[in-house]
Write an enzyme that holds these catalytic residues in place. Structure first.
Site, short mmCIF file in Angstrom:
data_model
loop_
_atom_site.label_atom_id
_atom_site.label_comp_id
_atom_site.label_asym_id
_atom_site.label_seq_id
_atom_site.Cartn_x
_atom_site.Cartn_y
_atom_site.Cartn_z
N ASP A 174 -48.29 -5.36 -40.48
CA ASP A 174 -47.88 -6.55 -39.75
C ASP A 174 -46.63 -7.21 -40.32
O ASP A 174 -46.46 -8.44 -40.23
CB ASP A 174 -49.03 -7.58 -39.69
CG ASP A 174 -50.27 -7.00 -39.06
OD1 ASP A 174 -50.12 -6.15 -38.17
OD2 ASP A 174 -51.39 -7.40 -39.45
N LYS A 196 -42.71 -4.49 -38.06
CA LYS A 196 -42.11 -3.16 -37.84
C LYS A 196 -41.69 -2.99 -36.38
O LYS A 196 -40.65 -2.42 -36.08
CB LYS A 196 -43.12 -2.05 -38.20
CG LYS A 196 -43.54 -2.03 -39.64
CD LYS A 196 -44.64 -1.03 -39.90
CE LYS A 196 -45.97 -1.41 -39.28
NZ LYS A 196 -46.59 -2.63 -39.81
N GLY A 230 -50.77 -2.74 -34.15
CA GLY A 230 -50.38 -3.68 -33.11
C GLY A 230 -48.97 -4.13 -33.44
O GLY A 230 -48.77 -4.85 -34.41
N HIS A 231 -48.01 -3.65 -32.69
CA HIS A 231 -46.59 -3.90 -33.00
C HIS A 231 -45.98 -4.79 -31.92
O HIS A 231 -45.93 -4.40 -30.75
CB HIS A 231 -45.84 -2.57 -33.10
CG HIS A 231 -46.33 -1.68 -34.20
ND1 HIS A 231 -45.89 -0.41 -34.41
CD2 HIS A 231 -47.23 -1.92 -35.19
CE1 HIS A 231 -46.51 0.11 -35.47
NE2 HIS A 231 -47.33 -0.79 -35.95
N GLN A 270 -49.05 0.55 -39.94
CA GLN A 270 -49.67 -0.07 -41.12
C GLN A 270 -48.60 -0.31 -42.20
O GLN A 270 -47.45 -0.54 -41.87
CB GLN A 270 -50.84 0.78 -41.65
CG GLN A 270 -52.05 0.79 -40.72
CD GLN A 270 -51.95 1.77 -39.58
OE1 GLN A 270 -51.66 2.93 -39.78
NE2 GLN A 270 -52.21 1.30 -38.37
P1 GDP Z 1 -46.03 -5.03 -37.01
O1 GDP Z 1 -47.43 -4.56 -36.89
O2 GDP Z 1 -45.43 -4.70 -38.35
O3 GDP Z 1 -45.15 -4.59 -35.89
O4 GDP Z 1 -46.09 -6.62 -36.96
P2 GDP Z 1 -46.96 -7.52 -35.94
O5 GDP Z 1 -46.35 -7.47 -34.61
O6 GDP Z 1 -48.40 -7.18 -36.04
O7 GDP Z 1 -46.82 -8.94 -36.62
C1 GDP Z 1 -45.57 -9.53 -36.85
C2 GDP Z 1 -45.53 -10.88 -36.14
O8 GDP Z 1 -44.40 -11.60 -36.58
C3 GDP Z 1 -45.37 -10.76 -34.64
O9 GDP Z 1 -46.08 -11.82 -34.03
C4 GDP Z 1 -43.88 -10.91 -34.42
O10 GDP Z 1 -43.53 -11.40 -33.14
C5 GDP Z 1 -43.56 -11.93 -35.48
N1 GDP Z 1 -42.20 -11.88 -36.02
C6 GDP Z 1 -41.45 -10.80 -36.35
N2 GDP Z 1 -40.29 -11.18 -36.92
C7 GDP Z 1 -40.31 -12.54 -36.95
C8 GDP Z 1 -39.43 -13.53 -37.46
O11 GDP Z 1 -38.37 -13.26 -38.02
N3 GDP Z 1 -39.82 -14.83 -37.34
C9 GDP Z 1 -40.99 -15.18 -36.74
N4 GDP Z 1 -41.28 -16.49 -36.68
N5 GDP Z 1 -41.86 -14.29 -36.27
C10 GDP Z 1 -41.52 -12.98 -36.38
P1 IMO Z 2 -49.85 -2.45 -38.04
O1 IMO Z 2 -49.26 -1.11 -37.69
C1 IMO Z 2 -52.60 -4.69 -40.56
C2 IMO Z 2 -56.25 -2.64 -41.81
C3 IMO Z 2 -57.55 -3.16 -41.25
C4 IMO Z 2 -58.47 -2.83 -42.41
C5 IMO Z 2 -57.95 -1.49 -42.89
C6 IMO Z 2 -58.68 -0.28 -42.33
O2 IMO Z 2 -49.95 -3.39 -36.88
O3 IMO Z 2 -49.16 -3.03 -39.23
P2 IMO Z 2 -58.73 0.86 -39.93
O4 IMO Z 2 -59.13 0.33 -38.61
O5 IMO Z 2 -57.35 1.38 -40.02
O6 IMO Z 2 -59.72 1.86 -40.49
O7 IMO Z 2 -58.83 -0.41 -40.91
O8 IMO Z 2 -56.59 -1.44 -42.49
N1 IMO Z 2 -55.24 -2.28 -40.79
C7 IMO Z 2 -54.16 -3.03 -40.53
N2 IMO Z 2 -53.77 -4.22 -41.04
N3 IMO Z 2 -51.82 -4.05 -39.69
C8 IMO Z 2 -52.17 -2.84 -39.20
O9 IMO Z 2 -51.37 -2.10 -38.41
C9 IMO Z 2 -53.41 -2.29 -39.58
N4 IMO Z 2 -54.08 -1.16 -39.28
C10 IMO Z 2 -55.19 -1.16 -40.04
O10 IMO Z 2 -57.48 -4.53 -41.00
O11 IMO Z 2 -58.29 -3.75 -43.45
MG MG Z 3 -49.34 -5.31 -36.49
#
Ligand code: GDP
Ligand code: IMO
Ligand code: MG
Length: 429
Positions: free
Chosen positions: A13, A16, A40-41, A223
């Protein structure tokens, strides 16, 4: 430069999705190579927000297509629902390609994930309950069902029969749960096979040929390094290799095909699920960061655990993944804060250490040693140029570069594609 790999350098999270989408605008191909719908991206542009689970975040912008590689575990139901959502928004997904070698998440994997977590009780991992671990378990045990198997009725039948016989005895005898029926699963997955067929190909051949033609390939990790099955905080990890090496294995390219390896970081740290987190903030500062940055899981909606920036973990990530560029996200969160902390080393039994311990009890005994930097008052969410950032923000970024010894390529000040400050464009040098 013909390839960029983007990997999470914390516990997932890191943003990416946003960075992948940003650099995809100049890419031909966008490729996912590990994980499944545990990811979840989030991507935001032109007032739209998308949360990608399986389909590469580069599908919106990459010119030639998006590829799901052999290292991904695919839940076809999620894949088709994601395709439908994209189609509803008018996104062209005709360029999607899926590896014939990718493994398939079956209904018994999802149940097994749940039963395993229940059985672990207070030691549960806190998985996303999407069947990711059990699907990779079957792959490693050499019992898995691959996409190519779904396309051959007789092969699929034989594999499903033997897998289901084993899973049903596990479910009834060990977990005291109900068995599953063969026929509904067989019919449903044969149908998935028919629907998948137009997308299926040997994606390793496709991407290697593209690289030979000097086309630009963007590899999107899922991840983060600290959730890697080998290099993360085992057993509180996911079940795939999230490090850069996982990309080579998960798409079938040589490790020397990754040119720039971007480690994505946030200006602080988050983690979802259980497991060690030395810089965790279980106080009002943590709550404030969670509120401002809406730190709730994209997949499960769980509140993310929040902590200060951990440079010990980052150096670990850089070492095991060959990260040679950094993208720092969510710098905007610290506008209005008095100070920001960075853990540069840990203290363990009276000694300063700067490596990441393997043993969880040693990790438990570690105390982060913090450096404190002043924050800034200005709203930076509309800043477009690095030079226009407040001096204290620049000093924080400089310190991250100094302690990691890796240069920044982007700094992000908001979730939208446009809220990205480019320090250096790796496609161009
Ligand atoms: P990922 O799994 O690495 O793609 O990240 P996620 O989407 O799960 O979580 C990142 C969160 O941060 C999302 O809600 C993005 O919209 C938000 N985000 C990304 N870059 C920025 C930023 O520079 N500022 C803010 N406020 N939010 C951001
Ligand atoms: P992105 O790509 C954050 C965490 C779960 C749990 C552990 C194992 O959005 O960054 P799993 O279901 O993979 O067996 O769970 O890994 N986890 C993540 N945490 N971002 C993710 O993906 C994750 N994918 C798995 O919360 O702790
Ligand atoms: Mg994510």
């Amino acid at each position: 430069m013909s390839s960029i790999a983007i990997i999470g350098s914390q516990w997932g999270d890191e943003g990416k999705g946003k960075i992948t989408d940003y650099f995809s605008e100049q890419a031909d191909w966008a490729v996912r190579s590990n994980g499944g719908n545990n990811a979840g991206h989030t991507i935001e542009f032109n007032g739209h927000e998308f949360k990608m689970r399986l389909i590469p975040s580069g599908i919106f912008a990459a010119k030639k297509g998006a590829v799901v590689g052999n290292g991904v575990v695919i839940n076809p139901e999620v894949l088709f629902s994601e395709l439908a959502t994209l189609a509803d928004s008018g996104i062209d997904t005709s360029g999607l390609k899926i590896s014939n070698r990718a493994h398939v998440i079956m209904p018994y994997h999802i149940l097994e994930d749940e039963y395993q977590e229940l059985a672990k009780g207070k030691n549960k991992i806190g998985t996303t309950k999407n069947g990711i671990g059990p699907a990779y378990m079957d792959k490693a045990a050499r019992n898995g069902i691959r996409v190519c198997d779904l396309l051959e009725e007789a092969t699929f039948k034989e594999k499903l029969e033997s897998n289901l016989a084993y899973k049903n005895s596990l479910f009834t005898k060990i977990y005291n749960q109900e068995p599953l029926e063969f026929e509904p699963i067989f019919e449903k997955y044969l149908e998935y096979g028919r629907k998948l067929k137009p997308f299926v190909t040997d994606t390793s051949v496709l991407i290697n040929d593209a690289l030979k033609r000097d086309e630009r390939v963007l590899f999107e990790g899922a991840q983060g390094v600290m959730l890697d099955i080998d290099e993360g905080t085992y057993p509180f990890v996911t079940s795939s290799n999230t490090i850069s090496g996982g990309i080579a294995a998960g798409i079938g390219v040589g490790a020397n095909k990754l040119d720039t390896i971007i480690g994505v970081i946030k200006a602080y740290t988050t983690r979802v699920g259980a497991g060690p987190f030395p810089t965790e903030l279980t106080n009002q500062t943590g709550d404030k960061i969670r509120d401002i940055a809406h730190e709730y899981g994209t997949v499960t909606g769980r509140p993310r655990r929040i902590g200060w920036f951990d440079a010990v973990a980052l150096r670990h990530a850089i070492r095991v993944s060959g990260i040679n560029a950094l993208s720092l996200n969510i710098l905007d969160v610290f506008s209005g804060f008095d100070e920001i902390k960075i853990a540069n080393t840990y203290e363990l039994a009276g000694e300063k250490i700067d490596y990441y311990p393997a043993s969880l009890s040693e990790l438990d005994a570690c105390h982060p040693i913090y450096e404190t930097l002043p924050a800034w008052k200005e709203d930076i969410s509309q800043v477009k140029e690095y030079t226009d950032l407040p001096e204290n923000a620049k000093a924080f970024l400089k310190r991250i570069e100094e302690i990691s010894q890796v240069p920044l390529v982007t700094v992000s000040v908001g979730p939208d594609r446009l809220q990205t400050i480019v320090v250096r464009n790796p496609w161009e040098n």
